[in-house]
Every structure is written in C-alpha cells, then in structure tokens.
Design an enzyme around this catalytic site. Sequence first.
Site, PDB file in Angstrom:
ATOM      1  N   ASP A  52     -22.598  54.451  -2.417  1.00  0.00           N
ATOM      2  CA  ASP A  52     -23.553  53.364  -2.653  1.00  0.00           C
ATOM      3  C   ASP A  52     -24.832  53.576  -1.854  1.00  0.00           C
ATOM      4  O   ASP A  52     -25.932  53.285  -2.330  1.00  0.00           O
ATOM      5  CB  ASP A  52     -22.929  52.020  -2.286  1.00  0.00           C
ATOM      6  CG  ASP A  52     -22.080  51.440  -3.409  1.00  0.00           C
ATOM      7  OD1 ASP A  52     -21.808  52.184  -4.372  1.00  0.00           O
ATOM      8  OD2 ASP A  52     -21.694  50.269  -3.323  1.00  0.00           O
ATOM      9  N   ASP A  89     -16.556  55.044  -1.073  1.00  0.00           N
ATOM     10  CA  ASP A  89     -17.063  53.787  -1.604  1.00  0.00           C
ATOM     11  C   ASP A  89     -18.389  53.421  -0.932  1.00  0.00           C
ATOM     12  O   ASP A  89     -19.384  53.088  -1.584  1.00  0.00           O
ATOM     13  CB  ASP A  89     -16.018  52.685  -1.370  1.00  0.00           C
ATOM     14  CG  ASP A  89     -16.311  51.419  -2.148  1.00  0.00           C
ATOM     15  OD1 ASP A  89     -17.323  51.357  -2.861  1.00  0.00           O
ATOM     16  OD2 ASP A  89     -15.505  50.477  -2.039  1.00  0.00           O
ATOM     17  N   TYR A 133      -7.321  51.240   0.824  1.00  0.00           N
ATOM     18  CA  TYR A 133      -7.263  50.230  -0.234  1.00  0.00           C
ATOM     19  C   TYR A 133      -5.852  50.043  -0.786  1.00  0.00           C
ATOM     20  O   TYR A 133      -5.543  49.010  -1.381  1.00  0.00           O
ATOM     21  CB  TYR A 133      -8.203  50.593  -1.387  1.00  0.00           C
ATOM     22  CG  TYR A 133      -9.672  50.529  -1.045  1.00  0.00           C
ATOM     23  CD1 TYR A 133     -10.111  49.946   0.143  1.00  0.00           C
ATOM     24  CD2 TYR A 133     -10.631  51.058  -1.886  1.00  0.00           C
ATOM     25  CE1 TYR A 133     -11.458  49.884   0.465  1.00  0.00           C
ATOM     26  CE2 TYR A 133     -11.989  51.001  -1.578  1.00  0.00           C
ATOM     27  CZ  TYR A 133     -12.392  50.417  -0.396  1.00  0.00           C
ATOM     28  OH  TYR A 133     -13.716  50.364  -0.090  1.00  0.00           O
ATOM     29  N   LYS A 166     -13.234  60.885   9.535  1.00  0.00           N
ATOM     30  CA  LYS A 166     -13.388  60.504  10.941  1.00  0.00           C
ATOM     31  C   LYS A 166     -12.207  61.066  11.730  1.00  0.00           C
ATOM     32  O   LYS A 166     -11.419  60.339  12.334  1.00  0.00           O
ATOM     33  CB  LYS A 166     -13.467  58.985  11.072  1.00  0.00           C
ATOM     34  CG  LYS A 166     -14.789  58.383  10.643  1.00  0.00           C
ATOM     35  CD  LYS A 166     -15.912  58.703  11.634  1.00  0.00           C
ATOM     36  CE  LYS A 166     -15.744  57.932  12.929  1.00  0.00           C
ATOM     37  NZ  LYS A 166     -16.836  58.263  13.896  1.00  0.00           N
ATOM     38  N   ASP A 200     -19.774  59.018   9.798  1.00  0.00           N
ATOM     39  CA  ASP A 200     -20.935  58.297  10.328  1.00  0.00           C
ATOM     40  C   ASP A 200     -22.154  59.212  10.422  1.00  0.00           C
ATOM     41  O   ASP A 200     -23.281  58.797  10.137  1.00  0.00           O
ATOM     42  CB  ASP A 200     -20.616  57.644  11.670  1.00  0.00           C
ATOM     43  CG  ASP A 200     -19.964  58.590  12.664  1.00  0.00           C
ATOM     44  OD1 ASP A 200     -19.570  59.707  12.276  1.00  0.00           O
ATOM     45  OD2 ASP A 200     -19.845  58.210  13.843  1.00  0.00           O
TER      46      ASP A 200
END
Length: 355
Positions: free
Chosen positions: A253, A249, A141, A192, A225
């Site tokens: 959620d 993020d 970001y 990852k 993942d």
Amino acid sequence: MTKTLLTLPGDGIGPEVIEQVNRVIDALKSRHGLELSVETALFGGACIDAAGEPIQASTIKRAKEVEAVLMGAVGGPKWAGVAREIRPEAGLLNLRKEMDVFANLRPALCFEALADASSLKKPFVEGLDIMFVRELCGGVYFGKPKGVDTLADGTKIGYDNAVYTTAEIERVAHVAFKLARKRGNKVASLEKSNVMDSGLLWREVVTEVHAKDYKDVVLEHVLADNAAMQLVRDPKQFDVLLTDNLFGDILSDLAAALTGSIGLLPSAALGADGMAGLYEPIHGSAPDIAGKGLANPIAAILSLEMALRYSLDASEIADKLFAAVKAALEKGARTKDLGGELSTTQMGDAIIAEL
C-alpha cells in the site's frame, strides 16, 4: 473450451468499478475475439444483508471451479458492528484460504503520463516498475491462537500469532524467484529476523531455496522497516519484493501511493498450477464516495488484465487492454483522484475507446 470468470462486486465502490470491468469485457468480446463466460455472486456486506454471512458455501465452491475470480471491494461502516467472524473482511480471508491462493502479486507501476502525480518527485518514480510477491494464506492473519481475553483483574489482552511453516515459505519463494527471472532478475526478501523468530525462519528458508534452485537470481535480505524507508528514498532500486502476509499488506500500500493513486493498482492471488486465481483492485470499498461516480476503475480493469494474463490464457488480449489504459492516460483521461474531472463511467469510456 470457453473459460469462466466469476465476479464478486462486493460493497461500496466495488459494484461501480466491476460495472466498468463488464463493459470492457463486452468490448474485448466484440472487438478482439475474447471468449469468456461471466458469472456473478454476492460477497461481503451485500451478502451479509441477503444471507446473513459474508460469503456463501456455494460461492466458495464455484470460485474453486472456475478459471478466475474478480472481486470489487468489501466492507464499510454499515457492518462494523457485526460479529468479527461474519464481518465482510472475514469472508475475504476465508475465500483466500479456501482457494489456497498463497502468492499475491501486487505491481507498483508508475505510468509515464502520471509521473507528476506521485507524492514523490518525478525523478524518483519515473519508470517505476516493481512487483510485490506477498504470502497470502499464512502469517499473523491466520495464525492460532488468536483472540481477545479478559484477565482476572478485568482488563483485556488481545493477541495474534505469527506462524509460518517451511512449506509455506518455500512455495511463495519459488513464485518470487521464477517471476524475477522474467523481470530484472533480482529479489529483495523482507522480514524482521532481528526480532521475530518467524522472520528468522523466513530468512533461512528463502536463503536455502535460493541456494538450491536460483543462484542466477540476485537475492538481498532487507529488514521490513528499512524497506519502508528505502521505498520512499529510492524505490527504483527494487525489482521483486518477497514478503510475508502482514508486511506485504502494509508495504505494498505504501508503494501504491508512489504511483499517483491507489485507484490505479491491481493485484493477483495465485495458487498451484491449474487452480483458479483471485484478482482484485488493492483499494478498499471507499464508502465515502460510493454511488457518486467518483471511483477510479483502472485498478479493477487492470485486475482483469492480470486475470487474462495469468488465468485465462489470453496474454495477447491482456497486452491490448494494458495498452488501452496507457493510451487513455497519455491522452489526459483522469478521474478526480488523479486531478481530473472524469466520472467512473467516463474513464471506462476513455479506455473502451482505445480498444
């Protein structure tokens, strides 16, 4: 000395849920002796409309002076066409960066009374109590370079740079390990590292911090993942989940949906000791229901609970507020997102009654 809370109601349902927070603060003052000064300022689209920018320099300055900042939500289709650098979300990213609140605490807690409201079967979520510690001021970001360029053939290329330094990873890892010691003493670090060099550095630094200072805490490395799959397969296997900005993020959620409603969950963004904390419900501005009295104010009210606990030195009052929310839910108080009929104000009434 009386501490100060700066509220930034924002856009959409933000002002509605912050209104209930203010009512709760008044009840805590009159019934439980809370000493707190409350200020407010424009933020997000509302600030764009009034001042041409999503947050003013004077607001950022004040946010760094007070003990805690509590925001509602920002954004909406009204401001979708403004330049990216002055969109409401840009104001939020700027506020986080300027306050240097690098550790985002996002609990995913399933209240016993709401175990049947989850998208998962009751045995998988009953008693769920996990905590995401998301790095908030680095990663994709904020990494440079980023942008959208036009190529020689007229087509375009968009790019973002996932960048982390050793220091950025170390400081958020310390937060996660210290928090785990107060909970289930277990950290799952998500990245990852199999395909991303920034993820590989993340794994290496977290491993080093653990080996040096936190050998008593159980550390597990989980690819992001796989973590997504595990969160819907067996979420209660986790305690503290340490993540970078992007994966935190997304996955927090996902975890929010397990609890029954995203309208239930608060967050805290913390910096160095003695610095102001930033608190916000993790739901968005929900422009489709704004002004209709349908928003669930619990996430915003529990964000106040976190502010009382982490920034305002009022943990006993925070306990009373959490207990009031729990009791209201146990007595059947429900907004429409939870299958009930209460309005935003009526849910506020139910919680205040328990105080």
